[in-house]
Design a protein around this motif. Structure first.
Motif, PDB file in Angstrom:
ATOM      1  N   PRO A 158       0.810  -1.219   0.000  1.00  0.00           N
ATOM      2  CA  PRO A 158       0.000   0.000   0.000  1.00  0.00           C
ATOM      3  C   PRO A 158       0.844   1.270   0.000  1.00  0.00           C
ATOM      4  N   PHE A 159       1.998   1.234  -0.603  1.00  0.00           N
ATOM      5  CA  PHE A 159       2.819   2.416  -0.824  1.00  0.00           C
ATOM      6  C   PHE A 159       3.734   2.130  -2.006  1.00  0.00           C
ATOM      7  N   SER A 186       3.024   8.592   2.163  1.00  0.00           N
ATOM      8  CA  SER A 186       1.828   9.417   2.324  1.00  0.00           C
ATOM      9  C   SER A 186       0.549   8.596   2.343  1.00  0.00           C
ATOM     10  N   THR A 187       0.522   7.470   1.622  1.00  0.00           N
ATOM     11  CA  THR A 187      -0.694   6.648   1.603  1.00  0.00           C
ATOM     12  C   THR A 187      -1.004   6.067   2.978  1.00  0.00           C
ATOM     13  N   ARG A 218      -4.151   7.100   5.656  1.00  0.00           N
ATOM     14  CA  ARG A 218      -5.107   6.114   6.163  1.00  0.00           C
ATOM     15  C   ARG A 218      -5.040   5.972   7.673  1.00  0.00           C
ATOM     16  N   ASN A 258      -3.692  -3.592   0.602  1.00  0.00           N
ATOM     17  CA  ASN A 258      -4.573  -2.448   0.852  1.00  0.00           C
ATOM     18  C   ASN A 258      -4.589  -2.001   2.308  1.00  0.00           C
TER      19      ASN A 258
END
Length: 598
Positions: free
Chosen positions: A38-39, A90-91, A95, A327
């Motif tokens: 997820p990055f 940043s992702t 979250r 995710n």
């Protein structure tokens, strides 16, 4: 043949890594595409201008990887986390950056009731709960709303466990190379030689980091290829999204076909029912690997594989496990569609048919413990149950043991989960083995695991909370906490009650809350060793050895045993009271000492 000989002369760790690279090179279709984390990782730019063949690249990479030879620019590979990114991308910050984990200390039934109600109202993510504390993940913006629903005694009875959840999640993902950026000095300085062996267990690179499913499945194939005499990869069923649920069947079957065989005693060891509990998946893999590689080398393990079939299922929830890699690291349920389009997932461990009760969550598919619309609504739980029934009815299997690994809180739990007032018929046997499992774990690394029923571990008021003496309260009279989630429909209760598995346990692994589900990778091997010790003790207990393998006597021992036994003497004691008790105790102690000498 010469290649095979040279490969197998390597240590097991180097052998697995070497063959994995070869499989990747020559069978590109065998492995799934590497998981998309997820990055985003900055792509590496190739500096090769010599036009060398792909085989040359593989050869050089293989040599550099195994023997840590510097590359052409004089540098060894480094950890992408330390070089490309200094902190979470940043992702992850977007979250999880505003989230934290709070631990609430519970001291009364009223406090437990208020917290349980607030959790339901605000749809909070309860990480773990025991009889003394509850860990809750929530957004910092929600903290005032939560405290406003709680009594004054709880508004200051909480402590933060993780201040930077995004950083903790980022650190739980493995580095993007299999090399440790700071290898042990003694390992790096050892000269190469034909007798090169790993200095310690941690050099097994498969267990240095958590592994995605796209690595675990080929690794299981590899174990089957390397140890075909006692290892077979099987498929439990298909998940909601169409993935196989892989497992390893480990055992040695008798070869005498003239004698009709009795039902094969089988033990199931499963992990990953909840996707975010990565340590449960790695611990099942570690136990399986330890059993497989010890066959023929360790007498006690060899005997266990001859007497039992062992089914090791690293992740019963492959869809959810993949989702945690690609995710949401903290996803718990499977990925099944529910009545609400934006709330996916059913809790596998609340979906089994025995005492299934979804009244608490049926109207809320967004709940982390959503049990589905009907028993066995979770596809993976249904396929697992069907596979077990099929093995019993058609493949001559008799399931005698069930170990379900979870995290966290360090507890050994036995039935029942659905009720604290219903007593299992074989309670004493369950408690005896549970205590033995906890002791086997403790003597491995010194970690303390509690022992109780699955219900009382999260609902019964612990000793000391009230002044009423324990001897004045029966099991039925114990006052209970309100539960943070429903305990019905668990795999533990279904295997024990419906399938009649005499010994069924749920083991919650490390830790007790410092990291929770985000246990650092340095804990993989220690926790794996604890899981292996527990599984080994479990098998030896079922053999009748009470967890201690009885070795055959040596020459001197046999000679001593062959001596005439000392005649037992019985003493008639006419007096009663303390003197009577002392005589009996002394006789018992003397007899136990004589037994140990024998």
């Amino acid at each position: 043949m010469r290649l095979s000989f040279n490969l197998f002369s390597l240590s097991p760790a180097l052998l697995l890594w070497t063959l994995t690279i070869i499989v990747n090179a020559f069978s590109p279709t065998l492995l799934h595409t590497a998981p998309q984390l997820p990055f985003q990782i900055p792509p590496q730019v190739s500096h090769d201008t010599n036009g060398r063949s792909w085989l040359s690249h593989i050869r050089d990479s293989l040599i550099q990887t195994i023997w840590r030879i510097p590359s052409e620019n004089g540098e060894t590979k480094v950890d992408c986390k330390s070089s490309a990114t200094s902190g979470p991308p940043s992702t992850l910050i977007a979250r999880y950056g505003g989230d934290l984990v709070l631990r609430f200390e519970i001291n009364s039934v009223e406090e437990a009731e208020a917290l349980a109600e607030a959790v339901n109202v605000l749809f909070l993510d309860v990480w773990e709960f025991t009889t003394e504390w509850v860990d809750i993940r929530l957004s910092k913006d929600v903290v005032p709303s939560l405290l406003g629903l709680l009594p004054p005694s709880l508004q200051h009875a909480h402590t933060p466990l993780m201040h930077d959840l995004a950083q903790a999640i980022f650190e739980s993902y493995p580095s993007l190379t299999f090399l440790d950026p700071s290898p042990p000095a003694q390992e790096a300085s050892r000269p190469f030689g034909p007798e090169l062996r790993p200095a310690r267990d941690e050099t097994n690179i498969f267990f240095r980091e958590y592994q995605p499913l796209s690595v675990i499945a080929p690794w299981m194939h590899l174990l089957q290829s390397l140890f075909p005499t006692h290892t077979r990869m099987i498929n439990i069923g298909m998940s909601y999204e169409g993935r196989d649920i892989p497992a390893l069947r480990v055992g040695v079957h008798p070869t005498n076909s003239e004698k009709p065989s009795d039902p094969r005693k089988t033990i199931i060891v499963v992990g990953g029912s909840h996707a975010r509990e990565w340590i449960s998946t790695s611990s099942v893999n570690y136990a399986a690997y330890s059993f497989i590689t010890a066959y023929g080398k360790e007498k006690s393990i060899t005997k266990l594989l001859e007497k039992f079939d062992w089914i090791f299922i690293p992740t019963l929830n492959p869809d959810g496990y993949v989702f945690t890699w690609e995710n949401d690291r903290l996803w718990r349920k499977n990925r099944q569609q529910t009545a609400l389009r934006f709330c996916k997932g059913v809790d596998l461990d609340r979906s089994y048919g025995f005492e299934w009760d979804s009244d608490a969550t049926k109207s809320n598919p967004c709940s982390e413990s959503f049990a589905g619309e009907s028993p066995f609504d979770a596809i993976e739980a249904r396929r697992f149950a069907n596979w077990v029934r099929n093995e019993t009815e058609k493949n001559n299997a008799e399931f005698v043991g069930f170990l379900d690994f979870h995290s966290y809180s360090q507890q050994v739990l036995y039935p029942y989960s659905y009720s604290c007032t219903s007593t299992p018929p074989s309670l004493e046997n369950l408690e005896e083995l549970a205590i033995g499992l906890a002791k086997a774990i403790r003597v491995t690394n010194g970690e303390i695991y509690g022992v109780t029923s699955a219900c009382e571990g999260s609902a019964a008021i612990p000793h000391g909370k009230y002044c009423q003496p324990e001897q004045e309260k029966s099991r039925e009279e114990k006052k209970l906490w309100p539960r943070m989630e429903n305990g019905g429909g668990s795999a533990l209760d279904w295997f024990y009650h419906e399938l009649r598995v005499s010994y069924a346990y749920q083991i919650k692994l490390r830790d007790t809350g410092s990291y929770g589900f985000l246990l650092p990778s340095k804990n993989i091997v220690p926790t794996g060793k604890e899981a292996f010790s527990a599984v080994k003790y479990f098998g030896q207990f079922l053999l009748g050895n009470k967890g201690i393998e009885k070795s055959e006597p040596g020459v001197n021992e046999a000679a001593e045993i062959s001596k005439p036994k000392e005649e037992e003497k019985w003493v008639m004691v006419e007096k009663n009271g303390e003197e009577d008790f002392d005589v009996r105790e002394a006789a018992t102690t003397s007899e136990s000492r004589r037994w140990r000498r024998r």
